[in-house]
Motif scaffolding. Structure first.
Motif, short mmCIF file in Angstrom:
data_model
loop_
_atom_site.label_atom_id
_atom_site.label_comp_id
_atom_site.label_asym_id
_atom_site.label_seq_id
_atom_site.Cartn_x
_atom_site.Cartn_y
_atom_site.Cartn_z
N LEU A 65 72.84 -28.79 2.14
CA LEU A 65 72.08 -29.72 1.29
C LEU A 65 72.65 -29.69 -0.13
O LEU A 65 72.83 -30.72 -0.78
N SER A 66 72.92 -28.48 -0.60
CA SER A 66 73.47 -28.34 -1.94
C SER A 66 74.87 -28.96 -2.01
O SER A 66 75.20 -29.68 -2.97
N ASP A 67 75.68 -28.73 -0.99
CA ASP A 67 77.03 -29.31 -0.96
C ASP A 67 76.97 -30.84 -0.99
O ASP A 67 77.86 -31.50 -1.53
N ALA A 68 75.88 -31.40 -0.40
CA ALA A 68 75.76 -32.86 -0.36
C ALA A 68 75.14 -33.41 -1.65
O ALA A 68 74.89 -34.60 -1.76
N GLY A 69 74.86 -32.52 -2.60
CA GLY A 69 74.31 -32.95 -3.89
C GLY A 69 72.82 -33.27 -3.84
O GLY A 69 72.29 -34.01 -4.67
N VAL A 70 72.10 -32.69 -2.86
CA VAL A 70 70.65 -32.91 -2.78
C VAL A 70 69.95 -31.89 -3.68
O VAL A 70 70.20 -30.69 -3.58
N ASN A 71 69.08 -32.39 -4.57
CA ASN A 71 68.36 -31.48 -5.46
C ASN A 71 67.06 -31.04 -4.80
O ASN A 71 66.04 -31.71 -4.91
N VAL A 72 67.13 -29.93 -4.11
CA VAL A 72 65.94 -29.41 -3.44
C VAL A 72 65.04 -28.76 -4.48
O VAL A 72 65.50 -28.04 -5.36
N ASP A 73 63.74 -29.05 -4.37
CA ASP A 73 62.81 -28.51 -5.35
C ASP A 73 61.92 -27.45 -4.70
O ASP A 73 62.19 -26.26 -4.80
N MET A 74 60.90 -27.88 -3.96
CA MET A 74 59.99 -26.91 -3.35
C MET A 74 60.48 -26.55 -1.95
O MET A 74 61.06 -27.40 -1.27
N ILE A 75 60.22 -25.31 -1.54
CA ILE A 75 60.61 -24.90 -0.18
C ILE A 75 59.47 -24.08 0.44
O ILE A 75 58.90 -23.21 -0.22
N VAL A 76 59.13 -24.39 1.68
CA VAL A 76 58.16 -23.57 2.40
C VAL A 76 58.69 -23.30 3.80
O VAL A 76 59.11 -24.23 4.49
N GLN A 77 58.66 -22.03 4.18
CA GLN A 77 58.98 -21.73 5.58
C GLN A 77 57.67 -21.41 6.28
O GLN A 77 56.92 -20.54 5.84
N ASN A 78 57.37 -22.15 7.33
CA ASN A 78 56.09 -21.98 8.00
C ASN A 78 56.10 -20.77 8.93
O ASN A 78 57.15 -20.16 9.15
N ILE A 79 54.93 -20.48 9.46
CA ILE A 79 54.78 -19.31 10.33
C ILE A 79 55.67 -19.46 11.57
O ILE A 79 55.89 -20.56 12.07
N SER A 80 56.18 -18.33 12.00
CA SER A 80 57.13 -18.35 13.11
C SER A 80 56.41 -18.08 14.44
O SER A 80 55.54 -17.23 14.52
#
Ligand code: ADP
Ligand code: ASP
Ligand code: MG
Length: 412
Positions: free
Chosen positions: A287-302
């Motif tokens: 995502l970073s290589d594609a120039g996407v500015n990621v802001d919030m991140i959540v990893q849900n329960i596994s």
């Protein structure tokens, strides 16, 4: 002579009459003994029109030609402002970015300023010129191509000139009379702040308060530029508007300084990715290589070794994010069952230096949203801000509710 930088935004130069009104404000400062550097934006609506023309002509446009087109709005106002001042017998001339030259990186449409040589403009001041009118938003790349500084970039041009010319102050003239506790278009309870700390302004700007471009605040903070926001439609004096200043220069303040919002958010969920070491790197690297500015991140329960990963990014980067994920999947870097893009969301944030020393701000925020029955989709926090992602239709209501919950209509 002391130097003053005066920047006029799009609505302040929207037609010839308003350019005349702005020119009078400049002439008044010249009469007070200043040499003035005026930074102008394009007439309001002009940049949007130019962007639209580019996109209609070439959907996957060459960014260098995009900059050649969209920078032209400022070129027009700079010339008109210089002419208006000359008609008022104020010695003035215009400069386009490349003529200064305002050197930038070659990151077209989001270039960063590298340097501003003073010699040419200084020489003209020495020869008796009183006003240098500079087209905001534009620069020149090392390759000699026209660049632009990103939307709202004239604010950054103004602060950069104030720093380079050691100006006494950088005055940003706009269609509101200062920085408010929230966008005054959302609630009439919004209160004008006489002062706001750089750090708070930086957060508010980066979280969506477009009254100042984020990079302009960053630059002012780093270079100790005295930055003021004030109305181009009112008579002003030394105390008008809002001063953006160091935290130490503010006597009293609320725990929360302001509420910001951004409509320009999308929530992306990768459904059922393998929950294993390295999965975040495998997703966010591409995502970073594609120039996407990621802001919030959540990893849900596994569950059974698989999990959902949710992140937010600007709406206009959704297709880029989708393409990057599909490519990573095709290359075997990641595996997921689906990618859901929700573009009907908005981000609402509360910002305040007081959060460092006061507990309970998050609880109060969540309570206020609960009282309005607004569901929170994602939460992120930092030392001086809390942001939530919610359904876009509740955005205004959420801003108003938070403004009330933190008593922002009354000074702390
Ligand atoms: P300009 O064309 O002068 O650069 P902008 O439209 O970029 O002006 O920025 C001014 C606008 O910012 C105001 O009209 C207001 O709606 C909006 N705004 C958002 N948040 C705030 C805030 N906290 N205080 C003041 N204005 C704000
Ligand atoms: N005209 C440009 C824009 O609309 C730059 C600016 O106004 O600051 O984004
Ligand atoms: Mg602006």
């Amino acid at each position: 002579m002391p130097i003053l930088v005066m920047k006029f935004g799009g609505t302040s130069v929207a037609d010839l009459e308003r350019i005349g009104n702005a020119a009078q404000k400049v002439a008044r400062e010249v009469a007070r003994g200043y040499d003035v550097i005026v930074i102008v934006s394009a007439m309001s609506g002009k940049t949007n029109e130019l962007v639209d023309w580019v996109e209609q002509t070439s959907p996957l446009f060459d960014a260098r030609e995009y900059d050649a087109v969209v920078s032209s709005g400022e070129t027009v106002t700079a010339g008109l402002m210089a002419l208006t001042l000359q008609e008022m017998d104020v010695p003035a001339r215009s400069w386009q970015g490349w003529q200064v030259p305002l050197h930038t990186t070659s990151a077209h449409s989001a270039a960063r300023i590298e340097s501003i040589p003073r010699d040419h403009i200084d020489q003209k001041f020495d020869e008796g010129m009183k006003v240098a009118v500079v087209a905001g938003f534009q620069g020149i790349s090392p390759e000699g191509r026209i660049t632009t500084l990103g939307r709202g970039g004239s604010d950054t041009t103004a602060v950069a000139f104030a720093a380079a010319f050691e100006a006494e102050r950088c005055d940003i003239y706009t269609d509101v009379d200062g920085v408010y506790t929230t966008d005054p278009r959302i609630t009439d309870k919004a209160r004008k702040l006489p002062r706001i700390a750089f750090e708070e302004m930086l957060e508010l700007a980066s979280l969506g308060a477009k009254v100042l471009q984020t990079r302009s605040v960053e630059l002012a903070m780093r270079n100790k530029v005295k930055l003021r926001v004030l109305s181009s439609f009112e008579d002003n004096d030394e105390t008008s508007g809002t001063l953006v200043c160091d935290e130490e220069d503010i006597m009293e303040s609320n725990v929360v300084a302001g509420v910001a919002y951004s409509r320009d958010e999308a929530k992306m969920t990768l459904v059922s990715v393998a929950d294993r070491p390295g999965i975040a790197a495998a997703i966010f690297g591409p995502l970073s290589d594609a120039g996407v500015n990621v802001d919030m991140i959540v990893q849900n329960i596994s569950e059974e070794g698989r999990t959902d990963m949710t992140f937010s990014c600007p709406t206009n980067q959704v297709s880029r994010a989708e393409a990057a994920m599909e490519k990573a999947k095709a290359e075997g870097e990641i595996n997921y069952h689906g990618l859901i893009a929700d573009t009907d969301v908005a981000k609402v944030s509360v910002v305040g230096i007081g959060m460092r020393s006061h507990a309970g701000v998050a609880a109060r925020m969540f309570q206020a949203l609960r009282d309005e029955n607004i569901n929170i989709k994602v939460i992120t926090t930092s030392e001086i801000k809390i942001s939530v992602l919610i359904d876009r239709k509740y955005m205004e209501l959420a801003v108003q509710a938070l403004h009330d919950a933190f008593d922002l209509a009354t000074a702390g």
